[in-house]
Design an enzyme around this catalytic site. Structure first.
Site, PDB file in Angstrom:
ATOM      1  N   GLY A 140      19.898 -24.294  13.192  1.00 36.57           N
ATOM      2  CA  GLY A 140      20.999 -24.603  12.312  1.00 36.57           C
ATOM      3  C   GLY A 140      21.485 -23.350  11.595  1.00 36.57           C
ATOM      4  N   CYS A 141      22.717 -23.391  11.100  1.00 35.04           N
ATOM      5  CA  CYS A 141      23.299 -22.208  10.449  1.00 35.04           C
ATOM      6  C   CYS A 141      22.571 -21.867   9.147  1.00 35.04           C
ATOM      7  CB  CYS A 141      24.787 -22.420  10.225  1.00 35.04           C
ATOM      8  SG  CYS A 141      25.224 -23.976   9.407  1.00 35.04           S
ATOM      9  N   TYR A 142      22.432 -22.857   8.261  1.00 37.29           N
ATOM     10  CA  TYR A 142      21.674 -22.626   7.040  1.00 37.29           C
ATOM     11  C   TYR A 142      20.227 -22.239   7.357  1.00 37.29           C
ATOM     12  CZ  TYR A 142      24.991 -24.868   3.680  1.00 37.29           C
ATOM     13  OH  TYR A 142      26.042 -25.185   2.858  1.00 37.29           O
ATOM     14  N   ALA A 143      19.661 -22.886   8.370  1.00 40.00           N
ATOM     15  CA  ALA A 143      18.265 -22.611   8.723  1.00 40.00           C
ATOM     16  C   ALA A 143      18.084 -21.191   9.213  1.00 40.00           C
ATOM     17  CB  ALA A 143      17.789 -23.608   9.776  1.00 40.00           C
ATOM     18  N   ALA A 145      19.973 -18.556   8.231  1.00 43.09           N
ATOM     19  CA  ALA A 145      20.044 -17.713   7.040  1.00 43.09           C
ATOM     20  C   ALA A 145      18.758 -17.800   6.225  1.00 43.09           C
ATOM     21  CB  ALA A 145      21.245 -18.119   6.183  1.00 43.09           C
TER      22      ALA A 145
END
Length: 323
Positions: A140-143, A145
């Site tokens: 995931g994108c947040y994951a 980062a």
């Protein structure tokens, strides 16, 4: 760059070519020296010219095609990318595996991120496994980062780190909702899913320890800023903290480490993640803060998927990532 030999060419099928991430990946494939598009499918937009989704697509005659999981045997590709909603990818993966057992499958949804039979596709932390894999779960994108921001200090943590994330509204996809409504977001910041978000569980699962994650959506279109607050088991300084990250990511082409806190606008439209803003509390040298920034559609999704495709097909990981 010279034209690749015909025998080097590899093909990619994109399932879900209409969404933001699919469009981003098409842009990357358009300039890739080795990969070619076998086809891009869309359930709702079949027949739409690919140039409507990706204006820089070189062939105006190419169209999005209709395809169902039951029809995947009619298509051929070395790698299949599933850019479909959470909950929809598993059916596609099963059908592709049955019809094309040697093909690489990259799942951009969350459906296989907790499945040990799938390699976890964060190259900077799992490159060796990705090179050997046929089934890869894109993070995931947040994951992405969060993990990149925490990995260098994971073995030094004491207690549960907190992650304050802010994303552009493209992260909410095209389906209308308050999280991608420019009028609702104007001069606003919208918190949501403040406990139990799938990326909170994903980060904790991959790091092997719990984290607290609080996502927000902002009025800008693309990008993620993640501010990480953590307590370490031993005291540190800002200079020492920076040195830890520089050593951890030495030689990583897609990771930028800086003393200053990175900004969303600096990472927009790039395949990189930036980490910086190393801060130690003046009241307690165990308490630190770090900022991790990336483009949610690029390093948070499409360009990371391209890294994974390159690795799984035995290509240079960086092919197609830079103009």
């Amino acid at each position: 760059m010279s034209e690749p030999a015909a025998e080097m060419t590899r093909s990619v099928a994109l399932v879900g070519g209409r969404g933001y991430t699919g469009a981003e990946l098409l842009g990357l494939l358009a300039r890739h020296p080795v990969l070619k598009l076998a086809f891009a499918s869309s359930t709702s937009q079949a027949g739409l010219p690919v140039t409507e989704v990706c204006p820089q697509w070189p062939d105006a005659n190419d169209q999005l095609v209709a395809l169902s999981p039951g029809e995947v045997a009619t298509g051929e590709a070395d790698a299949w990318v599933l850019a479909v909603p959470n909950g929809a990818a598993a059916e596609w993966a099963q059908a592709i595996s049955a019809a094309h057992p040697t093909a690489v499958i990259i799942d951009l949804s969350a459906d296989h991120r907790f499945d040990d039979d799938w390699a976890y596709g964060l190259p900077e932390l799992n490159r060796a496994a990705i090179r050997q894999a046929k089934r890869i779960a894109n993070p995931g994108c947040y994951a992405t980062a969060g993990q990149l921001g925490l990995a260098p200090i994971a073995d030094r943590l004491a207690g549960t780190p907190s992650l304050f994330g802010v994303s552009g509204y493209s992260g909410a996809g095209r389906t209308p909702s308050p999280k991608n409504d420019p009028e609702r977001l104007a001069d606003n910041l919208l918190p949501y899913s403040l406990a139990g978000h799938v990326h909170e569980r994903e980060i904790g699962h991959r790091l092997g320890r719990p984290v607290r994650f609080m996502p927000h959506v902002a009025p800008f279109f693309r990008g993620i800023a993640m501010t990480i607050s953590a307590r370490l088991g031993s005291p540190t300084s800002a200079a020492e903290l920076e040195a830890i990250y520089r050593e951890a990511y030495a030689g990583e082409r897609r990771i930028r480490v800086s003393r200053e806190a990175p900004e969303v606008r600096d990472m927009r439209d790039t395949p990189d993640a930036a980490i910086g803003g190393f801060t130690v509390s003046p009241d307690d040298p165990h308490d630190i803060a770090v900022v991790s920034v990336l483009d949610n559609l690029s390093k948070g999704a499409a360009s990371q998927a391209l890294q994974n495709i390159n690795l799984a097909l035995g290509l240079d990981e960086q092919l197609g990532l830079e103009p």
